[in-house]
Scaffold this motif. Structure first.
Motif, PDB file in Angstrom:
ATOM      1  N   ASP A  85       0.716  -1.315  -0.006  1.00  0.00           N
ATOM      2  CA  ASP A  85       0.077   0.447  -0.145  1.00  0.00           C
ATOM      3  C   ASP A  85       0.588   1.626  -0.032  1.00  0.00           C
ATOM      4  OD1 ASP A  85      -2.444   0.831   0.123  1.00  0.00           O
ATOM      5  OD2 ASP A  85      -1.590   1.901   2.533  1.00  0.00           O
ATOM      6  N   PHE A  86       1.994   1.365   0.673  1.00  0.00           N
ATOM      7  CA  PHE A  86       3.023   2.428   0.498  1.00  0.00           C
ATOM      8  C   PHE A  86       2.032   3.776   0.958  1.00  0.00           C
ATOM      9  CE2 PHE A  86       4.507  -0.333  -3.629  1.00  0.00           C
ATOM     10  CZ  PHE A  86       5.726   0.030  -2.814  1.00  0.00           C
ATOM     11  N   PRO A  87       1.675   2.996   2.610  1.00  0.00           N
ATOM     12  CA  PRO A  87       1.259   4.198   3.299  1.00  0.00           C
ATOM     13  C   PRO A  87       1.594   5.167   3.251  1.00  0.00           C
ATOM     14  CG  PRO A  87       1.820   2.418   4.451  1.00  0.00           C
ATOM     15  CD  PRO A  87       2.421   2.152   3.108  1.00  0.00           C
ATOM     16  N   GLU A  88       3.201   5.401   3.688  1.00  0.00           N
ATOM     17  CA  GLU A  88       4.032   6.480   3.488  1.00  0.00           C
ATOM     18  C   GLU A  88       4.342   7.432   2.626  1.00  0.00           C
ATOM     19  OE1 GLU A  88       7.049   5.748   5.823  1.00  0.00           O
ATOM     20  OE2 GLU A  88       6.526   4.445   7.675  1.00  0.00           O
ATOM     21  N   ASP A  89       4.055   6.935   1.302  1.00  0.00           N
ATOM     22  CA  ASP A  89       4.124   7.536   0.230  1.00  0.00           C
ATOM     23  C   ASP A  89       2.919   7.415  -0.965  1.00  0.00           C
ATOM     24  OD1 ASP A  89       6.815   7.562   0.034  1.00  0.00           O
ATOM     25  OD2 ASP A  89       6.402   5.394   0.671  1.00  0.00           O
ATOM     26  N   GLU A  90       1.979   8.844  -0.221  1.00  0.00           N
ATOM     27  CA  GLU A  90       0.928   8.803  -0.439  1.00  0.00           C
ATOM     28  C   GLU A  90       0.342   7.106  -1.333  1.00  0.00           C
ATOM     29  OE1 GLU A  90       1.619  12.758  -2.832  1.00  0.00           O
ATOM     30  OE2 GLU A  90       1.388  13.646  -1.379  1.00  0.00           O
ATOM     31  N   VAL A 107       8.331  -7.920   9.920  1.00  0.00           N
ATOM     32  CA  VAL A 107       7.477  -8.553   9.313  1.00  0.00           C
ATOM     33  C   VAL A 107       5.939  -7.894   9.450  1.00  0.00           C
ATOM     34  CG1 VAL A 107       5.517 -10.628   7.591  1.00  0.00           C
ATOM     35  CG2 VAL A 107       8.485 -10.586   7.723  1.00  0.00           C
ATOM     36  N   PHE A 108       5.852  -8.863  11.268  1.00  0.00           N
ATOM     37  CA  PHE A 108       4.659  -7.981  11.628  1.00  0.00           C
ATOM     38  C   PHE A 108       4.720  -6.544  11.445  1.00  0.00           C
ATOM     39  CE2 PHE A 108       3.998 -12.371  13.833  1.00  0.00           C
ATOM     40  CZ  PHE A 108       3.377 -13.520  12.531  1.00  0.00           C
ATOM     41  N   ARG A 109       5.474  -5.508  12.467  1.00  0.00           N
ATOM     42  CA  ARG A 109       6.055  -4.936  12.685  1.00  0.00           C
ATOM     43  C   ARG A 109       5.846  -3.357  11.100  1.00  0.00           C
ATOM     44  NH1 ARG A 109       8.830  -2.768  17.488  1.00  0.00           N
ATOM     45  NH2 ARG A 109       8.227  -4.523  17.735  1.00  0.00           N
ATOM     46  N   ALA A 110       6.090  -3.759  10.543  1.00  0.00           N
ATOM     47  CA  ALA A 110       5.955  -3.401   9.282  1.00  0.00           C
ATOM     48  C   ALA A 110       5.882  -3.895   7.805  1.00  0.00           C
ATOM     49  CB  ALA A 110       7.992  -3.301   8.846  1.00  0.00           C
ATOM     50  N   ASP A 111       6.011  -5.402   7.509  1.00  0.00           N
ATOM     51  CA  ASP A 111       5.321  -5.511   6.131  1.00  0.00           C
ATOM     52  C   ASP A 111       3.767  -5.453   6.197  1.00  0.00           C
ATOM     53  OD1 ASP A 111       8.402  -5.925   4.900  1.00  0.00           O
ATOM     54  OD2 ASP A 111       8.670  -6.479   6.383  1.00  0.00           O
ATOM     55  N   ALA A 112       3.474  -6.629   7.027  1.00  0.00           N
ATOM     56  CA  ALA A 112       2.157  -6.636   6.633  1.00  0.00           C
ATOM     57  C   ALA A 112       0.992  -5.348   7.099  1.00  0.00           C
ATOM     58  CB  ALA A 112       1.940  -7.715   8.141  1.00  0.00           C
ATOM     59  N   PRO A 113       1.490  -4.825   7.797  1.00  0.00           N
ATOM     60  CA  PRO A 113       0.349  -3.568   7.453  1.00  0.00           C
ATOM     61  C   PRO A 113       0.209  -2.793   6.207  1.00  0.00           C
ATOM     62  CG  PRO A 113       2.161  -3.313   9.943  1.00  0.00           C
ATOM     63  CD  PRO A 113       2.308  -4.633   8.799  1.00  0.00           C
ATOM     64  N   GLU A 114       1.048  -2.949   5.529  1.00  0.00           N
ATOM     65  CA  GLU A 114       1.150  -2.319   4.091  1.00  0.00           C
ATOM     66  C   GLU A 114       1.087  -3.184   3.046  1.00  0.00           C
ATOM     67  OE1 GLU A 114       4.937   0.020   2.646  1.00  0.00           O
ATOM     68  OE2 GLU A 114       6.034   0.313   4.434  1.00  0.00           O
ATOM     69  N   LEU A 115       1.422  -4.856   3.708  1.00  0.00           N
ATOM     70  CA  LEU A 115       0.446  -5.389   2.814  1.00  0.00           C
ATOM     71  C   LEU A 115      -1.140  -5.209   2.801  1.00  0.00           C
ATOM     72  CD1 LEU A 115       1.801  -7.353   0.390  1.00  0.00           C
ATOM     73  CD2 LEU A 115       2.291  -8.981   1.808  1.00  0.00           C
ATOM     74  N   MET A 116      -1.601  -5.721   3.613  1.00  0.00           N
ATOM     75  CA  MET A 116      -3.063  -5.614   4.416  1.00  0.00           C
ATOM     76  C   MET A 116      -3.620  -4.539   4.715  1.00  0.00           C
ATOM     77  SD  MET A 116      -2.853  -9.450   5.234  1.00  0.00           S
ATOM     78  CE  MET A 116      -4.008  -9.767   5.470  1.00  0.00           C
ATOM     79  N   PRO A 117      -3.506  -3.009   4.839  1.00  0.00           N
ATOM     80  CA  PRO A 117      -3.481  -2.120   5.375  1.00  0.00           C
ATOM     81  C   PRO A 117      -5.065  -2.066   5.776  1.00  0.00           C
ATOM     82  CG  PRO A 117      -3.786  -1.578   2.740  1.00  0.00           C
ATOM     83  CD  PRO A 117      -2.959  -2.858   3.591  1.00  0.00           C
ATOM     84  N   ALA A 118      -6.083  -2.279   5.497  1.00  0.00           N
ATOM     85  CA  ALA A 118      -7.291  -2.470   5.669  1.00  0.00           C
ATOM     86  C   ALA A 118      -8.408  -3.027   6.496  1.00  0.00           C
ATOM     87  CB  ALA A 118      -7.734  -2.347   4.299  1.00  0.00           C
ATOM     88  N   ASP A 119      -6.749  -4.111   6.584  1.00  0.00           N
ATOM     89  CA  ASP A 119      -7.303  -5.487   8.295  1.00  0.00           C
ATOM     90  C   ASP A 119      -6.972  -5.078   9.368  1.00  0.00           C
ATOM     91  OD1 ASP A 119      -6.745  -7.562   9.931  1.00  0.00           O
ATOM     92  OD2 ASP A 119      -6.807  -9.209   7.592  1.00  0.00           O
ATOM     93  N   GLN A 120      -7.532  -4.963  10.436  1.00  0.00           N
ATOM     94  CA  GLN A 120      -7.747  -4.823  11.744  1.00  0.00           C
ATOM     95  C   GLN A 120      -6.815  -5.764  12.289  1.00  0.00           C
ATOM     96  OE1 GLN A 120      -8.504  -1.378  12.489  1.00  0.00           O
ATOM     97  NE2 GLN A 120      -9.292  -1.502  10.611  1.00  0.00           N
ATOM     98  N   ASP A 121      -7.061  -6.807  12.189  1.00  0.00           N
ATOM     99  CA  ASP A 121      -6.734  -6.916  12.834  1.00  0.00           C
ATOM    100  C   ASP A 121      -4.590  -7.343  13.460  1.00  0.00           C
ATOM    101  OD1 ASP A 121      -8.525  -8.711  14.575  1.00  0.00           O
ATOM    102  OD2 ASP A 121      -8.925 -10.496  12.769  1.00  0.00           O
TER     103      ASP A 121
END
Length: 1011
Positions: free
Chosen positions: A543-548, A814-828
Motif C-alpha cells: 500500500d505504501f502508506p508513507e508515500d501517498e 514482518v508483523f511490525r512493518a511489512d504486513a501492515p503495508e501488505l494488508m492495510p485495511a485488515d484491523q487484525d
C-alpha cells in the motif's frame, strides 16, 4: 552536436581499454541522474581499472568525437554529474593513496579514493585532508576537486582549492601534464617549448592579463565563492596557479588523473559551544560578533524548521535533545593542542558576548561523543529536509548561496521575503554560517508548467538578490546546470566571456561535460520531472502508506544523496560495499526503478515490470532493509524489490530457489514426517549436490539441519494448561519457522526466561507463519493468504490485546512493518503490529517490578540483525544486556551477508561471503575465546558458523536461560547437540572482502551482460 557512432565507440572501448565497458540499459539508467533536479541518459559507461586505462578511454572517446563526463561519488546537487556522454566512473578501481610525505604534509591520490578512506589511511600519520563535506563517507577526491567542495571544516581549512598543490591533468585532445603554481620563468620555458602545452599556457597568460582588472573587481571577496572558474588563481599575486584555476571546473575543462594534496594535522582536542536564538535571522546577525572574538574550526547553524522536521520524522532526537533552549542555533567548534586551550576559547567567547554556560540557551561540551551527537543534527540537513513528513516535495535549486558573513542576517530576511512572495512555505535555512553559506531545499512545483515557470523566475530573482549582497550563487555545490545560466547576473558579461575563452582554450570541441558552466543548458531544461513527465502509475500489492499509497512516490524517495555508497558503519548497502557498483547501491536501484516508470521519451528502461536490467540490479539486493533506517530519506528497497518481483514473475515460471526457499515453511512442516531421513538426504554427498542444483541452492552452502523434535512438538508434549488470553500475565510466544524447526533450543530458552520473569506463555500449535519467505521472494499473493490464516489463529489473542513475542527478528519485522503495508485495511494486522514485541522489549518494559535478568558477567560480541536495526531497533536489547551485566560489543559492521534466502541462492555465494568478510566475520574471529557470540537472527548465526570463524553464536534468550540454570560453558556444547552440522566448504573461506567483492561483482555483471 552529431551523435557519435555508439556501436563503434563501444567496440573500440572494449578492445582498447582495461576496464568494464557498459552500454546496456541498466548501466545507463543507473547513471542517468545525480543528486540534482536534472536527468540525462548517458551514452555508456567506462569503469577503468587503472588511471592509465581511464586516460586511454578518453583518447578513444576523442577519436569518436564523443562527449565525456568524469564522475566520482555522483552526489552533485547542481547537475554536473549527469550528461549525455560517456561516463568515466573512477570510484571502483582508481582509489589508491599513492604516496604520503608526512614531513611536507602532502599526499598523492587517484581520483576515485573516498575522503573517509583517505583520512583512515592517513590516520597513522596523524594527518587528514582538511575539507570535509557532509558526504565525507562516500564522496571521491576527484569529485571534490571537480566541485571545489568545502563542508563545515572549511571554516578552519578553506575550500578544496586551498588544499590542492598540484594536479595531473589530461585534455580532451590528449595533452597531459602536471600543473601547479607557475612562476614567470617557468611559463616562459613552457611556452618557448612549443606544442599544445605551450598554446595552453600562452592562452592562460593572455586571459589572465586581458581580464586582470575584471577579475580583481568582479570576484566577490568572500570565503565561499564557488561559482565560476577560478580565474583569480591566475593572478600574479596568486602565483599563476594552474592547478587551482582548474579546481571547481566540474569536468568541463580537463580530466584529473592524479592530485597532490596538502594535509593538516588531526586536531587532538576539540570542544563545542552551542548558542540558542529566537530565530535563524537573529542567529545570523550574531555571526560577525562571534567571529570578532574567536577563530573557530566550525561555525554552523540550524533552524527551528529543521528541528521540527526531525521531531516529526522521529530522527536524530538524541541530537536535538542535546541542544540548549532556542528556536535556532549556532554551533561553534574549537580545536587545539590541549583540552584547556579549547575549553578556554569557548569560555572566552561567552565572556566576550555576555553569555554564561549556565544559561538555558547555552550548551558547552568537550566530550567528543556528545559533540558528535550535536553536530549530527546539522550534518543531517539534506536528508531531513529532502522528504518532509507532510509529503511536500522539496528540491535543490537555491541550495547553497553565500554572502559576506556580516550581511547574512539581512540576506536571510530578504530571502524569506522571496519565499513568501512565491508562496514557498517555510523552507528550512541552515548551513555554514561562519562563511555566510546557506543551505535550503524549496518546494518547487517541478511537475507542472506553471510550477516550472515559477521555479525559473524564483532562481533568477534569487540570483539578483545574492549578487546585490556581493555574494555567490554557489557557496559549495558548484554551478552545473542549476546556476550556469545565471552566472552573468553575478559576474557580468565580460567575465562570463572570459569563462568561455578558457573553455575554448582547453576544450575547443566542447566535449568535456558539455552544457555545464559555459554554454549551459537552461536552468529549467532536462529536468528529472518536468511538466512533460508522464510516468506509469501501476497498481501494487503493497500500500505504501508513507508515500501517498504510490509506488512512484516510494521510488522517488531517493534524491541521490548517496549515503548508500558508504564503506563502513550502519547496514546500508551491503551489496554495494561488496561490489562497489552503482547499480548495486540503493540509489542505483532506485534510479533504475525510476527509469522503469517511463514518462520520458528517452527512458533507459522500456520493458516495465518485465525488465531484465531492473531484475538483475535487484537480484543482488539482500533485502536487508538497512536503507529503510540508514537512508536519510527512508528508501525501503526490500519492499520495492518484493513488489517488483511479484509483477516481474506474474504468470510465469520463477527461479527454482523461490520454490525451495520461498516455500521453506511448508517444507519444514513436511520434515516432521521423518526429520532424520530428511537430514540424511540433504547431506548425502551425491544426493545433496543434485538436490541443491534442482532447488537453485548454491553448492557451497550446507543445507540447514532440521531438529529431531520441533519446538511445537516439545510444547505439545509439555504438561501445562493453556493460559487465558485475557490474563495480563499471558504472552504469546511466536513459533517462527527458524526457531521451531531448526533451532528449537532458542524457543525453549525463551519459555524458560519468560516464565522466570512471571509471564504465562501461550504457543499457537496450529500451523502458522508470518509469510516472510514468500514476501522476500515476491510471492505476495501467497503471503497474504498465509497471513490471513495466521491472523485467524491469533484472533483470540489479538482481541484480548495479548502481547506477541517474536524471537526471529525478520519475522517480527514482518508483523511490525511489512504486513501492515501488505494488508492495510485488515484491523487484525494493525492490532498485531501494535502487539508484537521483541523478547528484550517485553522483559525491559513489561516485566513485573522486582524481576532482574540473571547475571551473565561475561564479554560478548553481538551482531544485530539487519531487520531489527531497521525496524525494531536495538535499544531494549542493549538495556537488557546491561542489566544482565553483559559487557557487550555491539558490532557496527553491517549485514552478515546471508540475509535469509539470499546467501543460499545459486550465484550469490561469493557476494554473500564478501559481505560477511567486510566486518562481521573478522570481528567474530577476533573475539576473545572466552567471550560469548550473540546473534538473534537465524541468518546471522548460520553465516557466523559457516564463515570460518570457528565459533557458535547464541540467541540472547539462550544466554539468559543458560545463566538462569548456572550453565554457561564457553564452547556452548548444547548448541552442537542441537544443531549437528557437517564441515562446510565456507569454513575455508579466506579471500579478503575487497578482492572477493570486486571479483564477484565483475563475474556476476559480466555473466549477465554476456547473456
Amino acid at each position: 552536436m552529431t551523435p557519435p557512432d555508439t556501436s563503434g565507440l563501444e567496440a573500440a572501448l572494449r578492445a582498447e581499454v582495461d576496464g568494464e565497458v557498459r552500454f546496456d540499459a541498466g548501466s545507463r539508467g543507473a547513471y542517468a541522474t545525480d543528486g540534482s533536479n536534472y536527468r540525462q541518459v548517458p551514452l555508456g559507461l567506462v569503469v577503468p581499472r587503472t588511471v592509465e586505462a581511464g586516460a586511454r578511454a578518453l583518447s578513444v572517446c576523442a577519436r569518436f568525437d564523443a562527449p565525456v563526463l568524469s564522475r566520482g561519488g555522483g552526489t552533485s546537487l547542481a547537475g554536473q554529474s549527469t550528461n549525455t556522454a560517456v561516463v568515466i566512473d573512477w570510484s571502483k578501481y582508481c582509489t589508491r593513496l599513492i604516496s604520503v610525505d608526512p614531513e611536507r604534509r602532502t599526499c598523492v591520490v587517484e581520483p576515485g579514493i573516498v575522503l573517509d578512506e583517505l583520512n583512515r589511511q592517513l590516520a597513522p600519520h596523524k594527518l587528514q585532508f582538511g575539507p570535509k563535506p557532509s558526504t565525507h563517507s562516500h564522496c571521491a577526491l576527484g569529485g571534490m576537486i571537480g566541485n571545489n567542495s568545502c563542508g563545515a571544516s572549511a571554516q578552519a581549512y578553506g575550500k578544496t582549492v586551498d588544499n590542492v598543490r598540484r594536479l595531473e591533468i589530461l585534455t580532451y585532445d590528449g595533452q597531459r601534464a602536471w600543473t601547479g603554481p607557475t612562476p614567470p620563468d617557468e611559463r616562459d620555458r613552457i611556452i618557448s617549448g612549443g606544442g599544445r602545452l605551450a598554446e595552453i599556457y600562452a592562452g592562460l597568460d593572455r586571459i589572465a592579463t586581458e581580464y586582470l582588472a575584471d577579475i580583481r573587481r568582479g570576484y566577490p571577496k568572500i570565503p565561499r565563492r564557488v561559482s565560476g572558474y577560478n580565474l583569480d588563481s591566475l593572478l600574479p599575486e596568486n602565483g599563476f596557479d594552474v592547478a587551482k584555476a582548474l579546481v571547481g571546473s566540474e569536468g568541463t575543462l580537463v580530466t584529473v588523473l592524479r592530485a597532490e594534496l596538502d594535509l593538516v594535522p588531526v586536531p587532538p582536542y576539540q570542544s563545542l559551544l552551542v548558542l540558542g536564538y529566537d530565530d535563524i535571522c537573529a542567529a545570523a546577525d550574531d555571526v560577525s560578533r562571534v567571529l570578532e572574538h574567536c577563530s573557530p574550526s566550525q561555525l554552523e547553524a540550524l533552524d527551528d524548521r529543521m528541528a521540527q522536521l526531525m521531531r516529526e520524522e522521529g530522527a536524530y532526537l538524541d541530537s536535538l535533545n542535546a541542544l540548549p533552549e532556542g528556536r535556532s542555533w549556532l554551533m561553534v567548534q574549537y580545536s587545539g593542542d590541549s583540552q584547556e586551550d579549547v575549553d578556554e576559547q569557548a569560555h572566552a567567547l561567552l565572556r566576550a558576548i555576555g553569555r554564561d554556560e549556565k544559561e538555558s540557551t547555552v550548551a558547552f561540551s568537550d566530550d567528543p561523543e556528545r559533540e558528535q551527537k550535536m553536530l549530527r543534527a546539522r550534518e543531517a540537513g539534506l536528508g531531513v529536509t529532502a522528504r518532509p513528513p507532510d509529503d511536500r516535495e522539496t528540491w535543490e535549486g537555491w541550495e547553497d548561496s553565500a554572502v559576506p558573513p556580516e550581511r547574512l542576517g539581512d540576506y536571510l530576511r530578504d530571502l524569506k521575503g522571496l519565499f513568501e512572495e512565491f508562496d514557498y512555505d517555510h523552507p528550512s535555512l541552515y548551513g555554514h554560517f561562519g562563511q555566510g553559506c546557506v543551505h535550503t531545499r524549496i518546494p518547487f512545483g517541478l511537475r507542472t508548467a506553471d510550477g516550472v515557470a515559477d521555479f525559473r523566475r524564483f532562481v533568477e530573482r534569487a540570483a539578483d538578490l545574492v549578487a546585490s549582497y556581493g555574494g555567490s550563487l554557489s557557496g559549495e555545490h558548484g554551478d552545473g546546470q542549476s546556476r550556469g545560466e545565471l552566472l552573468t547576473r553575478m559576474f557580468g558579461e565580460r567575465l562570463v566571456t572570459a569563462f568561455g575563452e578558457l573553455k575554448a582554450l582547453l576544450d575547443p570541441r566542447d566535449r568535456m561535460n558539455p552544457g555545464k558552466v559555459v554554454h549551459p543548458n537552461p536552468v529549467d531544461g532536462q529536468l528529472r520531472l518536468g511538466p512533460g513527465w508522464r510516468p506509469a502509475t501501476p497498481s501494487t500489492h503493497f500500500d505504501f502508506p508513507e508515500d501517498e499509497h504510490s509506488f512512484n512516490r516510494a521510488v522517488m524517495r531517493c534524491v541521490g544523496i548517496g549515503n548508500c555508497r558508504g564503506h563502513s558503519g550502519g547496514v546500508m548497502c551491503p551489496s554495494y560495499r561488496a561490489t562497489m557498483e552503482e547499480e548495486h547501491s540503493t540509489r542505483g536501484r532506485a534510479r533504475l526503478l525510476f527509469e522503469m516508470l517511463g514518462g520520458h521519451a528517452d527512458s533507459a528502461i522500456e520493458d516495465g515490470w518485465r525488465s531484465t536490467a531492473v531484475r538483475d540490479a535487484l537480484d543482488l539486493c539482500l533485502a536487508c532493509k538497512g536503507c529503510k533506517s540508514d537512508c536519510p530519506t527512508g528508501v525501503d528497497m526490500a519492499t520495492l524489490k518484493a513488489e517488483f518481483m511479484a509483477h516481474h514473475y506474474e504468470g510465469r515460471l520463477r527461479p527454482a530457489a523461490h520454490y525451495a526457499m520461498g516455500w521453506l515453511p511448508v517444507w519444514a512442516r513436511l520434515s516432521r514426517i521423518a526429520p532424520s531421513l530428511v537430514n540424511s538426504a540433504l547431506h548425502a554427498p551425491g544426493l545433496a549436490r543434485a538436490g541443491k542444483r534442482l532447488a537453485g541452492i548454491d553448492e557451497a552452502r550446507s543445507a540447514p539441519v532440521f531438529a529431531k523434535e520441533s519446538f511445537v512438538q516439545w510444547w505439545k508434549a509439555r504438561d501445562g494448561q493453556e493460559p487465558d488470553p485475557a490474563d495480563p500475565r499471558t504472552v504469546v510466544l511466536w513459533p517462527d519457522t527458524f526457531s521451531t524447526y531448526f533451532h528449537p533450543a532458542i524457543a525453549r530458552s525463551a519459555v524458560r526466561v519468560l516464565e522466570d520473569a512471571g509471564f504465562r506463555v501461550a504457543v499457537p500449535t496450529e500451523p502458522v507463519c508470518c509469510g516472510l519467505t514468500w514476501i522476500s521472494t515476491g510471492q505476495l499473493t501467497v503471503a497474504k493468504k498465509v497471513l490471513t490464516r495466521t491472523l485467524g489463529v491469533l484472533r483470540p489473542y489479538l482481541e484480548a490485546g495479548t502481547p506477541v513475542i517474536g524471537l526471529e527478528p525478520s519475522c517480527t519485522a514482518v508483523f511490525r512493518a511489512d504486513a501492515p503495508e501488505l494488508m492495510p485495511a485488515d484491523q487484525d494486522v494493525q492490532r498485531l503490529a501494535g502487539q508484537v514485541r521483541t523478547l528484550a522489549e517485553q522483559l525491559v518494559h513489561h516485566a513485573p517490578d522486582g524481576w532482574r535478568p540473571p547475571r551473565l558477567a561475561r564479554q560478548a560480541t553481538v551482531q544485530t540483525h539487519c531487520h531489527q536495526h531497521a525496524i525494531m531497533k536495538f535499544d531494549a536489547d542493549e538495556e537488557l544486556m546491561r542489566r544482565a551485566h553483559l559487557d557487550a560489543d555491539v558490532l557496527d559492521e553491517g549485514c552478515c551477508g546471508l540475509a535469509g534466502n539470499f546467501g543460499f541462492e545459486r550465484g550469490h555465494h561469493e557476494v554473500s561471503m564478501a559481505v560477511g568478510e567486510l566486518g562481521v566475520l573478522p570481528s567474530v574471529r577476533a573475539a576473545a575465546p572466552d567471550s560469548l557470540v550473540l546473534a538473534d537472527g537465524f541468518s546471522c548465526r548460520t553465516q557466523i558458523e559457516e564463515g570460518g570463524t570457528g565459533r557458535r553464536a547464541l540467541h540472547l534468550a539462550e544466554a539468559l536461560a543458560l545463566a538462569l540454570d548456572g550453565n554457561l560453558p564457553s564452547d556452548h556444547p548444547e548448541r552442537l547437540a542441537d544443531r549437528p552440522t557437517e564441515p562446510s566448504r565456507t569454513a575455508r573461506w579466506t579471500t579478503t572482502a575487497t578482492a572477493a567483492g570486486l571479483a564477484a561483482g565483475a563475474v556476476v555483471l559480466g555473466a549477465r551482460r554476456r547473456a
